[in-house]
Design a protein around this motif. Structure first.
Motif, PDB file in Angstrom:
ATOM      1  N   SER A   5      -6.503   3.072  -0.124  1.00 30.10           N
ATOM      2  CA  SER A   5      -7.593   3.437   0.964  1.00 30.10           C
ATOM      3  C   SER A   5      -8.176   4.435   0.750  1.00 30.10           C
ATOM      4  O   SER A   5      -8.129   4.979  -0.671  1.00 30.10           O
ATOM      5  CB  SER A   5      -6.501   3.923   2.006  1.00 30.10           C
ATOM      6  N   THR A 107      -6.998  -0.138   4.252  1.00 29.65           N
ATOM      7  CA  THR A 107      -6.617   0.781   5.152  1.00 29.65           C
ATOM      8  C   THR A 107      -6.261  -0.098   6.589  1.00 29.65           C
ATOM      9  O   THR A 107      -7.090  -0.680   6.960  1.00 29.65           O
ATOM     10  CB  THR A 107      -7.352   1.872   5.242  1.00 29.65           C
ATOM     11  N   ASN A 123      -2.459   4.187   5.616  1.00 26.61           N
ATOM     12  CA  ASN A 123      -2.777   3.911   4.058  1.00 26.61           C
ATOM     13  C   ASN A 123      -2.008   3.296   3.236  1.00 26.61           C
ATOM     14  O   ASN A 123      -0.806   3.337   3.582  1.00 26.61           O
ATOM     15  CB  ASN A 123      -3.068   5.622   3.402  1.00 26.61           C
TER      16      ASN A 123
END
Length: 131
Positions: A5, A107, A123
């Protein structure tokens, strides 16, 4: 650790293996919010290849889902279903959403399919071992 992420300000915990989060709902300033293990709209860090169960048997009328878009379908996104299993009815014993975090997973965001503004961010991470 390597994050998939773009966020680096996560306040969640990282767990390896199967972990179960208890999902509850509380009203905050007149609006319902998800609480994960007692933390309001917690930002989570999940590891690729691991399985996570979100037990929402106590979250009456609040189906728990994932999206790649903040606020899910309420934010013009769609439901993320890769590695995801959903079981049961909100508020019923045994209701859960399970995810095995896919390799290269983006993400993610968790959200309620019925109500806007309840969820938070997830994440995803790659776990590297040292040799």
């Amino acid at each position: 650790w390597k994050s998939n992420s773009s966020s680096s300000d996560s306040v969640g915990n990282v767990f390896a293996g199967t972990y179960t989060y208890t999902v509850t709902v509380q009203s905050v300033d007149g609006a319902n919010k998800y609480f994960l293990d007692g933390v309001q709209q917690a930002t989570l860090d999940l590891i690729e290849g691991q399985t996570y169960i979100f037990d929402w048997s106590a979250a009456t009328s609040h189906p728990f889902r994932f999206s790649t878009t903040s606020n899910g379908t309420h934010g013009s996104g769609s439901e993320y279903t890769t590695g995801v299993t959903t079981n049961g009815t909100p508020g019923s014993s045994g209701a859960y959403t399970q995810i095995e975090v896919a390799s290269g997973a983006p993400t993610l965001y968790y959200y309620c399919t019925n109500h806007s503004g309840m969820g938070g961010q997830i994440n995803t991470w790659v776990l590297h071992t040292l040799h």
